[in-house]
Scaffold this motif. Structure first.
Motif, PDB file in Angstrom:
ATOM      1  N   ARG A 255       0.818  -1.157   0.058  1.00  0.00           N
ATOM      2  CA  ARG A 255       0.234  -0.090   0.114  1.00  0.00           C
ATOM      3  C   ARG A 255       0.810   1.250  -0.041  1.00  0.00           C
ATOM      4  O   ARG A 255       0.636   2.215  -0.531  1.00  0.00           O
ATOM      5  CB  ARG A 255      -0.924  -0.150   1.141  1.00  0.00           C
ATOM      6  CG  ARG A 255      -2.069  -1.013   1.240  1.00  0.00           C
ATOM      7  CD  ARG A 255      -3.155  -0.886   2.148  1.00  0.00           C
ATOM      8  NE  ARG A 255      -3.975  -1.783   2.186  1.00  0.00           N
ATOM      9  CZ  ARG A 255      -4.130  -2.944   2.966  1.00  0.00           C
ATOM     10  NH1 ARG A 255      -3.251  -3.243   3.861  1.00  0.00           N
ATOM     11  NH2 ARG A 255      -5.254  -3.745   2.584  1.00  0.00           N
ATOM     12  N   GLU A 256       1.836   1.367   0.901  1.00  0.00           N
ATOM     13  CA  GLU A 256       2.745   2.507   1.060  1.00  0.00           C
ATOM     14  C   GLU A 256       3.393   2.710  -0.443  1.00  0.00           C
ATOM     15  O   GLU A 256       3.823   3.946  -0.951  1.00  0.00           O
ATOM     16  CB  GLU A 256       3.731   2.100   1.875  1.00  0.00           C
ATOM     17  CG  GLU A 256       3.343   2.278   3.302  1.00  0.00           C
ATOM     18  CD  GLU A 256       4.473   1.978   4.372  1.00  0.00           C
ATOM     19  OE1 GLU A 256       5.669   1.621   4.036  1.00  0.00           O
ATOM     20  OE2 GLU A 256       4.074   1.908   5.660  1.00  0.00           O
ATOM     21  N   ALA A 257       3.902   1.618  -1.431  1.00  0.00           N
ATOM     22  CA  ALA A 257       4.548   1.848  -2.442  1.00  0.00           C
ATOM     23  C   ALA A 257       3.668   2.093  -3.623  1.00  0.00           C
ATOM     24  O   ALA A 257       4.077   2.800  -4.592  1.00  0.00           O
ATOM     25  CB  ALA A 257       5.191   0.360  -2.617  1.00  0.00           C
ATOM     26  N   ALA A 258       2.546   1.883  -3.462  1.00  0.00           N
ATOM     27  CA  ALA A 258       1.439   2.041  -4.736  1.00  0.00           C
ATOM     28  C   ALA A 258       1.005   3.565  -4.765  1.00  0.00           C
ATOM     29  O   ALA A 258       0.733   4.140  -3.698  1.00  0.00           O
ATOM     30  CB  ALA A 258       0.297   1.206  -4.439  1.00  0.00           C
ATOM     31  N   ASP A 259       1.220   3.807  -6.136  1.00  0.00           N
ATOM     32  CA  ASP A 259       0.539   5.485  -6.160  1.00  0.00           C
ATOM     33  C   ASP A 259      -1.050   5.480  -6.006  1.00  0.00           C
ATOM     34  O   ASP A 259      -1.398   6.314  -5.389  1.00  0.00           O
ATOM     35  CB  ASP A 259       1.029   5.722  -7.665  1.00  0.00           C
ATOM     36  CG  ASP A 259       2.467   5.792  -8.044  1.00  0.00           C
ATOM     37  OD1 ASP A 259       3.131   5.930  -6.915  1.00  0.00           O
ATOM     38  OD2 ASP A 259       2.880   5.401  -9.177  1.00  0.00           O
ATOM     39  N   GLY A 260      -1.520   4.424  -6.377  1.00  0.00           N
ATOM     40  CA  GLY A 260      -3.108   4.531  -6.230  1.00  0.00           C
ATOM     41  C   GLY A 260      -3.693   3.425  -5.289  1.00  0.00           C
ATOM     42  O   GLY A 260      -2.832   2.608  -4.474  1.00  0.00           O
ATOM     43  N   CYS A 261      -4.920   3.200  -5.048  1.00  0.00           N
ATOM     44  CA  CYS A 261      -5.588   2.149  -4.377  1.00  0.00           C
ATOM     45  C   CYS A 261      -5.372   0.745  -4.851  1.00  0.00           C
ATOM     46  O   CYS A 261      -5.458   0.586  -6.075  1.00  0.00           O
ATOM     47  CB  CYS A 261      -7.000   2.526  -4.355  1.00  0.00           C
ATOM     48  SG  CYS A 261      -7.893   1.218  -3.359  1.00  0.00           S
ATOM     49  N   VAL A 262      -4.873  -0.201  -4.183  1.00  0.00           N
ATOM     50  CA  VAL A 262      -4.473  -1.431  -4.659  1.00  0.00           C
ATOM     51  C   VAL A 262      -5.033  -2.510  -3.793  1.00  0.00           C
ATOM     52  O   VAL A 262      -5.061  -3.621  -4.095  1.00  0.00           O
ATOM     53  CB  VAL A 262      -3.044  -1.807  -4.434  1.00  0.00           C
ATOM     54  CG1 VAL A 262      -2.044  -1.014  -5.321  1.00  0.00           C
ATOM     55  CG2 VAL A 262      -2.343  -1.561  -3.091  1.00  0.00           C
ATOM     56  N   ASP A 263      -6.390  -2.100  -3.073  1.00  0.00           N
ATOM     57  CA  ASP A 263      -7.011  -3.092  -2.169  1.00  0.00           C
ATOM     58  C   ASP A 263      -7.766  -3.978  -3.029  1.00  0.00           C
ATOM     59  O   ASP A 263      -7.719  -5.226  -2.729  1.00  0.00           O
ATOM     60  CB  ASP A 263      -8.169  -2.189  -1.522  1.00  0.00           C
ATOM     61  CG  ASP A 263      -7.294  -1.496  -0.131  1.00  0.00           C
ATOM     62  OD1 ASP A 263      -6.235  -1.808  -0.008  1.00  0.00           O
ATOM     63  OD2 ASP A 263      -7.837  -0.483   0.410  1.00  0.00           O
ATOM     64  N   THR A 264      -8.099  -3.775  -4.156  1.00  0.00           N
ATOM     65  CA  THR A 264      -8.842  -4.595  -5.002  1.00  0.00           C
ATOM     66  C   THR A 264      -7.873  -5.632  -5.683  1.00  0.00           C
ATOM     67  O   THR A 264      -8.125  -6.837  -5.500  1.00  0.00           O
ATOM     68  CB  THR A 264      -9.552  -3.811  -6.105  1.00  0.00           C
ATOM     69  OG1 THR A 264     -10.671  -2.974  -5.548  1.00  0.00           O
ATOM     70  CG2 THR A 264     -10.376  -4.961  -7.022  1.00  0.00           C
ATOM     71  N   GLU A 265      -6.469  -5.445  -6.074  1.00  0.00           N
ATOM     72  CA  GLU A 265      -5.635  -6.099  -6.422  1.00  0.00           C
ATOM     73  C   GLU A 265      -5.055  -7.093  -5.387  1.00  0.00           C
ATOM     74  O   GLU A 265      -5.131  -8.396  -5.422  1.00  0.00           O
ATOM     75  CB  GLU A 265      -4.551  -5.407  -6.957  1.00  0.00           C
ATOM     76  CG  GLU A 265      -4.883  -4.646  -8.213  1.00  0.00           C
ATOM     77  CD  GLU A 265      -3.640  -3.857  -8.648  1.00  0.00           C
ATOM     78  OE1 GLU A 265      -2.578  -4.613  -8.945  1.00  0.00           O
ATOM     79  OE2 GLU A 265      -3.711  -2.692  -8.712  1.00  0.00           O
ATOM     80  N   LEU A 266      -5.049  -6.556  -3.898  1.00  0.00           N
ATOM     81  CA  LEU A 266      -4.633  -7.345  -2.930  1.00  0.00           C
ATOM     82  C   LEU A 266      -5.714  -8.286  -2.704  1.00  0.00           C
ATOM     83  O   LEU A 266      -5.498  -9.544  -2.158  1.00  0.00           O
ATOM     84  CB  LEU A 266      -4.349  -6.448  -1.819  1.00  0.00           C
ATOM     85  CG  LEU A 266      -3.012  -5.649  -1.951  1.00  0.00           C
ATOM     86  CD1 LEU A 266      -3.129  -4.533  -0.554  1.00  0.00           C
ATOM     87  CD2 LEU A 266      -1.987  -6.331  -1.665  1.00  0.00           C
ATOM     88  N   ARG A 267      -6.937  -8.150  -2.447  1.00  0.00           N
ATOM     89  CA  ARG A 267      -8.022  -8.882  -2.160  1.00  0.00           C
ATOM     90  C   ARG A 267      -7.973 -10.159  -3.231  1.00  0.00           C
ATOM     91  O   ARG A 267      -8.156 -11.150  -2.788  1.00  0.00           O
ATOM     92  CB  ARG A 267      -9.222  -8.267  -2.158  1.00  0.00           C
ATOM     93  CG  ARG A 267      -9.311  -7.619  -0.810  1.00  0.00           C
ATOM     94  CD  ARG A 267     -11.043  -7.183  -0.755  1.00  0.00           C
ATOM     95  NE  ARG A 267     -11.429  -6.341  -1.590  1.00  0.00           N
ATOM     96  CZ  ARG A 267     -11.421  -4.827  -1.633  1.00  0.00           C
ATOM     97  NH1 ARG A 267     -11.030  -4.171  -0.811  1.00  0.00           N
ATOM     98  NH2 ARG A 267     -11.917  -4.245  -2.502  1.00  0.00           N
ATOM     99  N   ALA A 268      -7.858  -9.811  -4.528  1.00  0.00           N
ATOM    100  CA  ALA A 268      -7.907 -10.801  -5.716  1.00  0.00           C
ATOM    101  C   ALA A 268      -6.763 -11.585  -5.546  1.00  0.00           C
ATOM    102  O   ALA A 268      -6.771 -12.932  -5.706  1.00  0.00           O
ATOM    103  CB  ALA A 268      -8.288 -10.159  -6.809  1.00  0.00           C
ATOM    104  N   ASP A 269      -5.564 -11.031  -5.360  1.00  0.00           N
ATOM    105  CA  ASP A 269      -4.334 -11.686  -5.973  1.00  0.00           C
ATOM    106  C   ASP A 269      -3.336 -11.786  -4.975  1.00  0.00           C
ATOM    107  O   ASP A 269      -2.251 -12.988  -4.751  1.00  0.00           O
ATOM    108  CB  ASP A 269      -3.498 -10.979  -7.069  1.00  0.00           C
ATOM    109  CG  ASP A 269      -4.231 -10.871  -8.083  1.00  0.00           C
ATOM    110  OD1 ASP A 269      -4.986 -11.857  -8.616  1.00  0.00           O
ATOM    111  OD2 ASP A 269      -4.399  -9.833  -8.762  1.00  0.00           O
ATOM    112  N   GLY A 270      -3.273 -11.180  -3.702  1.00  0.00           N
ATOM    113  CA  GLY A 270      -2.505 -10.969  -2.402  1.00  0.00           C
ATOM    114  C   GLY A 270      -1.479 -10.452  -2.736  1.00  0.00           C
ATOM    115  O   GLY A 270      -0.873  -9.745  -3.844  1.00  0.00           O
ATOM    116  N   PRO A 271      -0.446  -9.980  -1.863  1.00  0.00           N
ATOM    117  CA  PRO A 271       0.364  -9.219  -1.704  1.00  0.00           C
ATOM    118  C   PRO A 271       1.626  -9.429  -2.542  1.00  0.00           C
ATOM    119  O   PRO A 271       2.640  -8.716  -3.193  1.00  0.00           O
ATOM    120  CB  PRO A 271       1.056  -8.887  -0.335  1.00  0.00           C
ATOM    121  CG  PRO A 271       0.681 -10.120   0.319  1.00  0.00           C
ATOM    122  CD  PRO A 271      -0.550 -10.483  -0.229  1.00  0.00           C
ATOM    123  N   MET A 272       1.967 -10.778  -2.819  1.00  0.00           N
ATOM    124  CA  MET A 272       3.213 -11.345  -3.399  1.00  0.00           C
ATOM    125  C   MET A 272       2.807 -11.058  -4.852  1.00  0.00           C
ATOM    126  O   MET A 272       4.123 -10.764  -5.707  1.00  0.00           O
ATOM    127  CB  MET A 272       3.373 -12.867  -3.161  1.00  0.00           C
ATOM    128  CG  MET A 272       3.824 -13.186  -1.747  1.00  0.00           C
ATOM    129  SD  MET A 272       5.461 -12.778  -1.136  1.00  0.00           S
ATOM    130  CE  MET A 272       6.270 -13.857  -1.978  1.00  0.00           C
TER     131      MET A 272
END
Length: 368
Positions: A255-272
């Protein structure tokens, strides 16, 4: 008019003047040689701090020298007893300079200067992994990895493969912990990356204690575990070798490294997966995290040394201890000591044991 002491400079003594004047009045050959070596070492240290005149040496300079000696003890370049001897020689020289009317007071006597000296506890502060406890811990790490491979939890599997590779590296490379993981107190030490490691050759490039790049050999037991871990992780070359797998840290880092919201991607794919897709490099585990994981695995394995967990630096000392008993020069190379004398000093108890055995063989060989 008071006569100036021989060798004194009315406008202020240089460090070299004061050292030469002191050495001329030291009778003992061994003490004179030791004093020359130590005082030259001290003079070089304070010159790097911009100090060239004796009268310019301050309490802070002496404190920094004490800290440097403590760092050398931590790096296995000096024994704690030797570090205190070094400082005592400097302190005695400055006390002589006071008596010789070269300086008004001794800056090395101040409590603020001396409180950073390493405590000399004999060998008790120099833990090293014996072959027995090392092998028991490594066998435990292999078992933990086998169990995680069967369990099917991908993140847990990666974490224990990382832990095993790290413990094997500490045991079989001579690397210092701060050379391969992240040191929060040093901006230049962010942990080794995969681009620093030639897994096939068994070599890793590290920022050494001298702050120069140095090649470290990874012995075969550690190299094979590192290779298996890399094959499982399949990391980009820019990723740290010993990265964190702690889920809250992974999510917050993305989240800190992302320019925008990444919650959707995180929920779908996970942080790795998100880090791979976005080209985000994870963080390496810290020196303290390394201590924590060593403590955890030692407790689980029921392995200790005198009631304490196996400390990361003990792996380096244990390797050097084993190699020194067979070939001192090889121990020097593996530990990257600049001088063989440092290796001899670090393993003086091995030399004493060898001398004892040799003397007994000469005197009592026929009686055994």
């Amino acid at each position: 008019m008071e006569r100036q002491p021989e060798g004194a400079n009315p406008g202020g003594s240089t460090l070299e003047d004061a050292i030469r004047a002191r050495l001329k009045r030291v009778d003992s050959g061994n003490y004179a040689r030791n004093s020359k070596f130590v005082l030259t070492d001290f003079a070089e240290f304070v010159r790097d701090r911009g100090v060239h005149e004796l009268e310019s040496v301050t309490e802070t300079d002496c404190r920094r020298y004490a800290q440097d000696l403590a760092d050398r003890v931590d790096a296995d370049e000096l024994a704690a007893s030797s570090a205190n001897t070094y400082y005592d020689i400097v302190r005695a020289w400055l006390a002589w300079c006071v008596r010789d009317a070269r300086i008004p007071e001794n800056p090395a006597e101040k409590l603020r200067a001396t409180e950073e000296l390493p405590e000399d506890q004999g060998d008790s502060d120099r833990q090293y992994w014996s072959a027995d406890v090392r092998d028991r811990l490594l066998a435990h790490m292999d078992k933990v990895v086998d169990e995680a491979n069967d369990a099917g939890d991908r993140l847990a599997q990666l974490e224990v493969h990382r832990d095993r590779a790290l413990v094997y590296m500490l045991a079989y490379s001579g690397a210092r912990g701060a050379e391969i993981v992240r040191d929060p107190d040093d901006d230049d030490r962010n942990g080794i990356c995969w681009s620093d490691v030639d897994v096939d050759a068994g070599v890793v490039d590290v920022l050494g204690k001298t702050r120069e790049r140095q090649e470290v050999s990874i012995l075969e037991p550690a190299r094979t575990r590192l290779e298996r871990y890399k094959r499982l992780l399949d990391p980009p070359e820019s990723w740290p070798v010993f990265m964190t797998f702690h889920p809250p840290n992974l999510y917050s880092h993305v989240r800190e490294a992302a320019d925008g919201c990444v919650d959707t991607e995180l929920r779908a794919d996970g942080p790795m997966a998100v880090m791979r897709d976005r080209g985000t490099d994870p963080r390496a585990i810290s020196v303290q995290s390394t201590r924590n994981l060593m403590q955890k695995h030692c407790e689980t394995a029921d392995v200790d040394i005198d009631g304490e967990y196996l400390k990361p630096h003990g792996g380096r000392r244990g390797l050097g201890h084993e190699l020194y008993g067979e070939q001192a020069e090889l121990a020097q190379e593996m530990l990257r000591h600049q001088d063989i004398g440092t290796t001899h000093e670090s393993y003086r108890e091995v030399r004493a044991a060898d001398r004892k055995q040799q003397a007994e063989d000469v005197l009592f060989g026929d009686e055994k």
